[in-house]
Write an enzyme that holds these catalytic residues in place. Structure first.
Site, PDB file in Angstrom:
ATOM      1  CD  GLU A  15      13.349 -35.055  29.819  1.00 17.75           C
ATOM      2  OE1 GLU A  15      12.114 -34.885  29.693  1.00 17.75           O
ATOM      3  OE2 GLU A  15      13.856 -36.185  29.938  1.00 17.75           O
ATOM      4  CG  ASN A 139      14.196 -40.415  31.761  1.00 16.12           C
ATOM      5  OD1 ASN A 139      13.614 -39.345  31.527  1.00 16.12           O
ATOM      6  ND2 ASN A 139      15.510 -40.539  31.701  1.00 16.12           N
ATOM      7  CG  ASP A 190      15.595 -39.630  28.086  1.00 19.49           C
ATOM      8  OD1 ASP A 190      14.787 -38.872  28.661  1.00 19.49           O
ATOM      9  OD2 ASP A 190      16.821 -39.426  28.092  1.00 19.49           O
TER      10      ASP A 190
END
Length: 283
Positions: A15, A139, A190
């Protein structure tokens, strides 16, 4: 276009990719591995870490599950800047990005994606203020090239919002409007980033792609990956034209991993579009 492997170290949950414009260097996180990574180096923490903004040449503002910290990249020294849901053991930090005013937006979520347990916060000039609550999986925090609006998403219902911002100081003005509504069974939004033309590049979890949407929400193009779980894109490279993409192994079975052995690695699509320079966080 298909992305190629940039770094072959596998992340359980990659991430938060960040291209540091003054260092010419990509940083990213393995949330479940509790580590910050860059080429040839790692920093390991005792709690989840997920997103960062740059603070001068030699420091990052790092979001952890309990606080925002200033990390000295040369010495490794850590300094707490502000607590972040420190009293809530259910949640951790997730997606985040610096805004054009030197603020930092950071989303939280339940460690088990507990429904509605998360929120989105903004740190600005010493104040950490909650902007939105009842978020399940925060997100897609990113900002328009002219600073006129922000995007953010809740992956669980498949929705992406667009929020108008104050020209003066970057706080939200009015209510957010729906930008994309895929529904809970559609593509899973995302992490995301806006390019220099305001196009929205979104990693779609489970879809093996980063999809580019025009400002009106129409689909422009896809960057495909040989793995199913892309998590977040970031523009970088010498001219900010390369798209770096973190991915994840989380929740994949042994059979899945045989089919996609590159899962969890970081990918890059070269010369894909003109990105924006990431903003510096002002502490």
């Amino acid at each position: 276009m298909t992305a190629q492997v940039f770094d072959n170290r596998s992340c359980e949950l990659g991430e938060g990719p960040l291209w540091h414009p003054e260092r010419g260097q990509l940083f990213w996180f393995d949330i479940n591995g509790k580590r910050l990574m860059t080429a040839g180096q790692e920093w390991v923490f005792n709690r989840h870490v997920s997103a960062a903004g740059w603070v001068g040449r030699n420091a990052l503002l790092v979001a952890t599950e309990t606080d925002l910290i200033r990390l000295d990249l040369e010495t490794g020294a850590q300094e707490v800047v502000a607590p972040l849901e420190a009293e809530n053991p259910v949640t951790r930090s997730n997606d985040g990005r610096a805004d054009p005013w030197g603020g930092f937006w950071i989303g939280t979520m339940g460690k088990r994606a507990d429904p509605g347990a998360g929120a989105i916060w903004r740190y600005y000039r010493g104040e950490l203020r909650r902007l939105y609550d009842r978020i399940t999986i925060s997100n897609a925090i990113c900002f328009a090239p002219d600073g006129s609006y922000a995007h953010f998403a809740d992956t669980a219902p498949g929705k992406v919002w667009r929020q108008r911002l104050s020209e003066k100081d970057g706080w939200p003005v009015g209510e957010p409007e729906i930008f994309l509504d895929h529904g809970p069974d559609g593509p899973n939004p995302d992490g995301a980033v806006l390019d220099a033309e305001g196009n929205f590049w979104c990693a779609e979890w489970g879809s093996s792609r980063v999809r580019c949407y025009a400002p009106d929400g129409s689909v422009l193009r896809d960057v495909t990956l040989p793995v199913s779980q892309p998590s977040c894109p970031a523009f970088g490279g010498p001219d900010l034209r390369d798209l770096y993409i973190t991915t994840a192994r989380e929740s994949l079975t042994a059979a899945d991993l045989q089919k996609e052995p590159l899962a969890g690695q970081v990918f890059v699509a070269a010369n894909i579009a003109q990105g924006q320079r990431e903003h510096e966080v002002i502490l």
